[in-house]
Scaffold this active site. Structure first.
Site, PDB file in Angstrom:
ATOM      1  N   GLU A 103       0.843  -1.200   0.000  1.00  0.00           N
ATOM      2  CA  GLU A 103       0.000   0.000   0.000  1.00  0.00           C
ATOM      3  C   GLU A 103       0.876   1.247   0.000  1.00  0.00           C
ATOM      4  OE1 GLU A 103      -3.313  -0.448   2.836  1.00  0.00           O
ATOM      5  OE2 GLU A 103      -3.169   1.694   3.210  1.00  0.00           O
ATOM      6  N   ASP A 105       0.217   5.274   0.623  1.00  0.00           N
ATOM      7  CA  ASP A 105      -0.889   6.101   1.127  1.00  0.00           C
ATOM      8  C   ASP A 105      -0.630   7.592   1.174  1.00  0.00           C
ATOM      9  OD1 ASP A 105      -2.513   3.963   1.984  1.00  0.00           O
ATOM     10  OD2 ASP A 105      -1.356   3.768   3.822  1.00  0.00           O
ATOM     11  N   GLU A 107      -3.033  10.269   3.340  1.00  0.00           N
ATOM     12  CA  GLU A 107      -4.249  10.431   4.140  1.00  0.00           C
ATOM     13  C   GLU A 107      -4.258  11.858   4.691  1.00  0.00           C
ATOM     14  OE1 GLU A 107      -6.078   6.592   5.846  1.00  0.00           O
ATOM     15  OE2 GLU A 107      -4.078   6.771   6.712  1.00  0.00           O
TER      16      GLU A 107
END
Ligand code: NAG
Ligand code: NAG
Ligand code: NAG
Ligand code: NAG
Length: 291
Positions: A103, A105, A107
């Site tokens: 993953e 990311d 955020e």
């Protein structure tokens, strides 16, 4: 092997398009994405290429690309929740699925009216995450669209904001196996959800539902990556001609590294590499990715 400079990139890119090994996504949302969570909280306007996700007391929203990619360049323009966004998290990320998932990311942790958003980045490789960094941005991300990109190749991952690198993560699998996403194609996804328990000032400020719906807008996705379609060798062999593998993306220049160092001095809130309570010995990769 072809040597590349930025002048030859567009020509090369056109050549790759003709070879059919990469894809650029733009116009129609439903051609290239599916809604994962709560249809009623996703509003698509193909004419302006805007996708709006809402968080309401009954649901958040999430969508993901139909296609998955093994290496490439992935960017989107994003305008975050204005006003009171405490307790909300909006995200833009690449992910594979299964027990040992990878993953990459971005955020965005909301805040009370007038207080700054925090941008949180993380990386999972073979199921192992815990590689968080948190930063303030140098602009108000709720006022305008800004471009958030990840360039992922055999050498490194670069996170960029408005084309400025804000993080790198090197591929050191040769000395530290399973520490890099290198074999699992990833889908691109985006979401908004409630995270009262941790998002804002460590959970001190929960969501205020009186301010709902919370809305985040995405525009102009641009994905140019290698589509594995079940056979990863097409992305892991003979890949050097793909533009995102080229020398400008293999290493940051000294001036980009200096910029990154300055940026960290002004905007870094948290770096797992310097969290000694959590990692008394810094994780192996830290000495490669620090500046
Ligand atoms: C969606 O993806 C397909 C390939 O999967 C591509 O041919 C098409 O151009 C994309 N559609 C839009 C509207 O970008
Ligand atoms: C919210 O604002 C406070 C006060 O400026 C700040 O300490 C905090 O880092 C901000 N962001 C989050 C997600 O808590
Ligand atoms: C997205 O692309 C459209 C069409 O090219 C353009 O009109 C619009 O300004 C772009 N959006 C942003 C936020 O740049
Ligand atoms: C890569 O190139 C070699 C040599 O031309 C060829 O044998 C092999 O099939 C290629 N691999 C892929 C996945 O195209």
């Amino acid at each position: 092997m072809m040597k590349m400079n930025s002048g030859s990139l567009s020509v090369l890119f056109a050549a790759i398009m003709l070879l059919g090994s990469c894809l650029s996504v733009s116009a129609s949302f439903s051609d290239n994405f599916s809604i994962v969570w709560s249809q009623q909280n996703v509003v698509v306007d193909d004419a302006s290429s805007n996708v709006q996700l809402s968080l309401t007391p009954d649901a958040g929203a999430q969508f993901q690309s139909k296609q998955s990619y093994l290496y490439g360049s992935f960017s989107v323009k994003l305008k975050l929740v204005p006003g009171d966004s405490a307790g909300t998290v909006a995200s833009y990320y690449l992910t594979s699925y299964g027990d040992n998932h990878d993953e990459i990311d971005f955020e965005f942790l909301g805040n009370e009216t007038g207080q700054p958003y925090v941008m949180h980045t993380n990386l999972f490789a073979n199921g192992v995450g815990g590689r968080e960094q948190r930063l303030f941005l140098w602009f108000d991300p709720t006022e305008d669209f800004h471009t958030y990109s990840a360039v992922w190749n055999h050498h490194q991952i670069i996170w960029l904001v408005d084309n400025t690198p804000i993080r790198i993560y090197k591929n050191i699998e040769a000395t530290y196996p399973n520490s890099y996403p290198s074999s699992q194609p990833m889908n691109i996804a985006a979401s908004i959800y409630e995270a009262s328990s941790w998002a804002t000032r460590g959970g001190a400020v929960p969501i205020n539902w009186n301010s709902a719906p919370f809305r985040v807008n995405f525009q102009n996705f641009s994905f140019e990556g290698c589509e594995a379609n079940g056979d990863i060798s097409s992305c892991t062999e003979n890949y050097t001609g793909n533009w995102w593998e080229g020398s400008p993306y293999q290493e940051l220049t000294q001036s980009q590294l200096n910029q990154l160092k300055q940026f960290y001095q002004s905007y870094m809130l948290y770096d797992y590499c310097t969290d000694q309570a959590r990692y008394p010995t810094p994780p192996t990769e830290c000495s490669y990715n620090g500046v």
